[in-house]
Write a protein that holds these residues in place. Structure first.
Motif, PDB file in Angstrom:
ATOM      1  N   LYS A 155       0.846  -1.190   0.000  1.00  0.00           N
ATOM      2  CA  LYS A 155       0.000   0.000   0.000  1.00  0.00           C
ATOM      3  C   LYS A 155       0.881   1.240   0.000  1.00  0.00           C
ATOM      4  O   LYS A 155       1.921   1.280   0.633  1.00  0.00           O
ATOM      5  N   THR A 156       0.465   2.268  -0.687  1.00  0.00           N
ATOM      6  CA  THR A 156       1.243   3.501  -0.731  1.00  0.00           C
ATOM      7  C   THR A 156       0.953   4.341   0.495  1.00  0.00           C
ATOM      8  O   THR A 156      -0.086   4.191   1.137  1.00  0.00           O
ATOM      9  N   THR A 157       1.873   5.233   0.807  1.00  0.00           N
ATOM     10  CA  THR A 157       1.682   6.109   1.955  1.00  0.00           C
ATOM     11  C   THR A 157       0.682   7.212   1.650  1.00  0.00           C
ATOM     12  O   THR A 157       0.340   7.988   2.522  1.00  0.00           O
ATOM     13  N   GLY A 158       0.182   7.280   0.432  1.00  0.00           N
ATOM     14  CA  GLY A 158      -0.804   8.285   0.077  1.00  0.00           C
ATOM     15  C   GLY A 158      -2.184   8.007   0.644  1.00  0.00           C
ATOM     16  O   GLY A 158      -3.047   8.867   0.626  1.00  0.00           O
ATOM     17  N   ASN A 159      -2.398   6.791   1.177  1.00  0.00           N
ATOM     18  CA  ASN A 159      -3.691   6.488   1.786  1.00  0.00           C
ATOM     19  C   ASN A 159      -3.820   7.261   3.089  1.00  0.00           C
ATOM     20  O   ASN A 159      -2.915   7.285   3.899  1.00  0.00           O
ATOM     21  N   ALA A 160      -4.971   7.869   3.304  1.00  0.00           N
ATOM     22  CA  ALA A 160      -5.181   8.699   4.489  1.00  0.00           C
ATOM     23  C   ALA A 160      -5.815   7.906   5.629  1.00  0.00           C
ATOM     24  O   ALA A 160      -6.445   8.474   6.492  1.00  0.00           O
ATOM     25  N   LYS A 161      -5.667   6.598   5.634  1.00  0.00           N
ATOM     26  CA  LYS A 161      -6.249   5.777   6.686  1.00  0.00           C
ATOM     27  C   LYS A 161      -5.431   5.897   7.966  1.00  0.00           C
ATOM     28  O   LYS A 161      -4.213   5.973   7.931  1.00  0.00           O
ATOM     29  N   ALA A 162      -6.145   5.876   9.100  1.00  0.00           N
ATOM     30  CA  ALA A 162      -5.466   5.893  10.394  1.00  0.00           C
ATOM     31  C   ALA A 162      -4.792   4.543  10.611  1.00  0.00           C
ATOM     32  O   ALA A 162      -5.270   3.526  10.114  1.00  0.00           O
ATOM     33  N   PRO A 163      -3.677   4.522  11.342  1.00  0.00           N
ATOM     34  CA  PRO A 163      -3.018   3.237  11.589  1.00  0.00           C
ATOM     35  C   PRO A 163      -3.924   2.304  12.391  1.00  0.00           C
ATOM     36  O   PRO A 163      -4.742   2.747  13.195  1.00  0.00           O
ATOM     37  N   VAL A 164      -3.775   1.015  12.170  1.00  0.00           N
ATOM     38  CA  VAL A 164      -4.535   0.000  12.893  1.00  0.00           C
ATOM     39  C   VAL A 164      -3.585  -0.671  13.878  1.00  0.00           C
ATOM     40  O   VAL A 164      -2.456  -1.008  13.522  1.00  0.00           O
ATOM     41  N   TYR A 165      -4.042  -0.858  15.106  1.00  0.00           N
ATOM     42  CA  TYR A 165      -3.205  -1.463  16.139  1.00  0.00           C
ATOM     43  C   TYR A 165      -3.826  -2.764  16.626  1.00  0.00           C
ATOM     44  O   TYR A 165      -5.043  -2.866  16.763  1.00  0.00           O
ATOM     45  N   ASP A 166      -2.972  -3.763  16.847  1.00  0.00           N
ATOM     46  CA  ASP A 166      -3.360  -5.036  17.441  1.00  0.00           C
ATOM     47  C   ASP A 166      -2.656  -5.153  18.780  1.00  0.00           C
ATOM     48  O   ASP A 166      -1.580  -4.569  18.981  1.00  0.00           O
ATOM     49  N   TYR A 167      -3.241  -5.943  19.681  1.00  0.00           N
ATOM     50  CA  TYR A 167      -2.660  -6.142  21.007  1.00  0.00           C
ATOM     51  C   TYR A 167      -2.589  -7.626  21.306  1.00  0.00           C
ATOM     52  O   TYR A 167      -3.519  -8.375  21.023  1.00  0.00           O
ATOM     53  N   MET A 168      -1.465  -8.044  21.865  1.00  0.00           N
ATOM     54  CA  MET A 168      -1.291  -9.434  22.258  1.00  0.00           C
ATOM     55  C   MET A 168      -0.317  -9.494  23.426  1.00  0.00           C
ATOM     56  O   MET A 168       0.408  -8.541  23.695  1.00  0.00           O
ATOM     57  N   THR A 169      -0.310 -10.639  24.131  1.00  0.00           N
ATOM     58  CA  THR A 169       0.622 -10.817  25.235  1.00  0.00           C
ATOM     59  C   THR A 169       1.931 -11.376  24.700  1.00  0.00           C
ATOM     60  O   THR A 169       2.019 -11.781  23.544  1.00  0.00           O
ATOM     61  N   GLU A 170       2.933 -11.430  25.559  1.00  0.00           N
ATOM     62  CA  GLU A 170       4.213 -12.019  25.175  1.00  0.00           C
ATOM     63  C   GLU A 170       4.070 -13.502  24.845  1.00  0.00           C
ATOM     64  O   GLU A 170       4.870 -14.049  24.108  1.00  0.00           O
ATOM     65  N   ASP A 171       3.044 -14.153  25.395  1.00  0.00           N
ATOM     66  CA  ASP A 171       2.792 -15.577  25.135  1.00  0.00           C
ATOM     67  C   ASP A 171       1.931 -15.801  23.893  1.00  0.00           C
ATOM     68  O   ASP A 171       1.589 -16.938  23.575  1.00  0.00           O
ATOM     69  N   GLY A 172       1.529 -14.729  23.221  1.00  0.00           N
ATOM     70  CA  GLY A 172       0.750 -14.858  21.995  1.00  0.00           C
ATOM     71  C   GLY A 172      -0.754 -14.844  22.177  1.00  0.00           C
ATOM     72  O   GLY A 172      -1.494 -15.066  21.224  1.00  0.00           O
ATOM     73  N   GLU A 173      -1.239 -14.578  23.404  1.00  0.00           N
ATOM     74  CA  GLU A 173      -2.679 -14.472  23.624  1.00  0.00           C
ATOM     75  C   GLU A 173      -3.175 -13.151  23.049  1.00  0.00           C
ATOM     76  O   GLU A 173      -2.555 -12.103  23.246  1.00  0.00           O
ATOM     77  N   ILE A 174      -4.295 -13.192  22.355  1.00  0.00           N
ATOM     78  CA  ILE A 174      -4.834 -11.985  21.741  1.00  0.00           C
ATOM     79  C   ILE A 174      -5.584 -11.172  22.787  1.00  0.00           C
ATOM     80  O   ILE A 174      -6.369 -11.709  23.570  1.00  0.00           O
ATOM     81  N   ALA A 175      -5.346  -9.872  22.790  1.00  0.00           N
ATOM     82  CA  ALA A 175      -5.993  -8.971  23.735  1.00  0.00           C
ATOM     83  C   ALA A 175      -6.747  -7.895  22.965  1.00  0.00           C
ATOM     84  O   ALA A 175      -6.446  -7.600  21.814  1.00  0.00           O
ATOM     85  N   SER A 176      -7.730  -7.332  23.635  1.00  0.00           N
ATOM     86  CA  SER A 176      -8.500  -6.230  23.068  1.00  0.00           C
ATOM     87  C   SER A 176      -8.351  -5.037  24.002  1.00  0.00           C
ATOM     88  O   SER A 176      -8.455  -5.180  25.224  1.00  0.00           O
ATOM     89  N   ARG A 177      -8.127  -3.867  23.436  1.00  0.00           N
ATOM     90  CA  ARG A 177      -7.992  -2.661  24.257  1.00  0.00           C
ATOM     91  C   ARG A 177      -9.379  -2.098  24.515  1.00  0.00           C
ATOM     92  O   ARG A 177     -10.122  -1.770  23.584  1.00  0.00           O
ATOM     93  N   LEU A 178      -9.750  -1.994  25.791  1.00  0.00           N
ATOM     94  CA  LEU A 178     -11.068  -1.476  26.153  1.00  0.00           C
ATOM     95  C   LEU A 178     -11.051   0.040  26.300  1.00  0.00           C
ATOM     96  O   LEU A 178     -12.006   0.712  25.933  1.00  0.00           O
ATOM     97  N   ASP A 179      -9.977   0.576  26.880  1.00  0.00           N
ATOM     98  CA  ASP A 179      -9.767   2.025  26.996  1.00  0.00           C
ATOM     99  C   ASP A 179      -8.277   2.260  27.207  1.00  0.00           C
ATOM    100  O   ASP A 179      -7.483   1.340  27.049  1.00  0.00           O
ATOM    101  N   ASP A 180      -7.879   3.467  27.572  1.00  0.00           N
ATOM    102  CA  ASP A 180      -6.449   3.778  27.706  1.00  0.00           C
ATOM    103  C   ASP A 180      -5.749   2.959  28.783  1.00  0.00           C
ATOM    104  O   ASP A 180      -4.547   2.754  28.712  1.00  0.00           O
TER     105      ASP A 180
END
Length: 72
Positions: free
Chosen positions: A32-57
């Motif tokens: 994808k080119t940097t010309g896309n104005a989409k906000a970055p997407v972030y994923d969260y996981m633990t060091e053990d590879g468990e998937i986490a969801s961010r609820l708030d700050d």
């Protein structure tokens, strides 16, 4: 194909005091080119590879165990 870049590690603990490190990763599609104005997407996981969801700050939820962790 998706590319991931680790942006930071966040120390957390659950209500009983169990420590956990959440890894924040920024992701984007390769080619994808940097010309896309989409906000970055972030994923969260633990060091053990468990998937986490961010609820708030300050709060994260482990999706497989339904455990809630707060920033330490």
């Amino acid at each position: 194909m998706t590319y991931f870049e680790e942006t930071r590690r966040i120390g957390c603990q659950n209500a009983s005091g169990r420590p956990l490190v959440i890894i924040e990763q920024r992701k984007w599609a390769v080619g994808k080119t940097t010309g896309n104005a989409k906000a970055p997407v972030y994923d969260y996981m633990t060091e053990d590879g468990e998937i986490a969801s961010r609820l708030d700050d300050e709060t994260f939820l482990l999706l497989m165990t339904d455990e809630v962790f707060h920033r330490a």
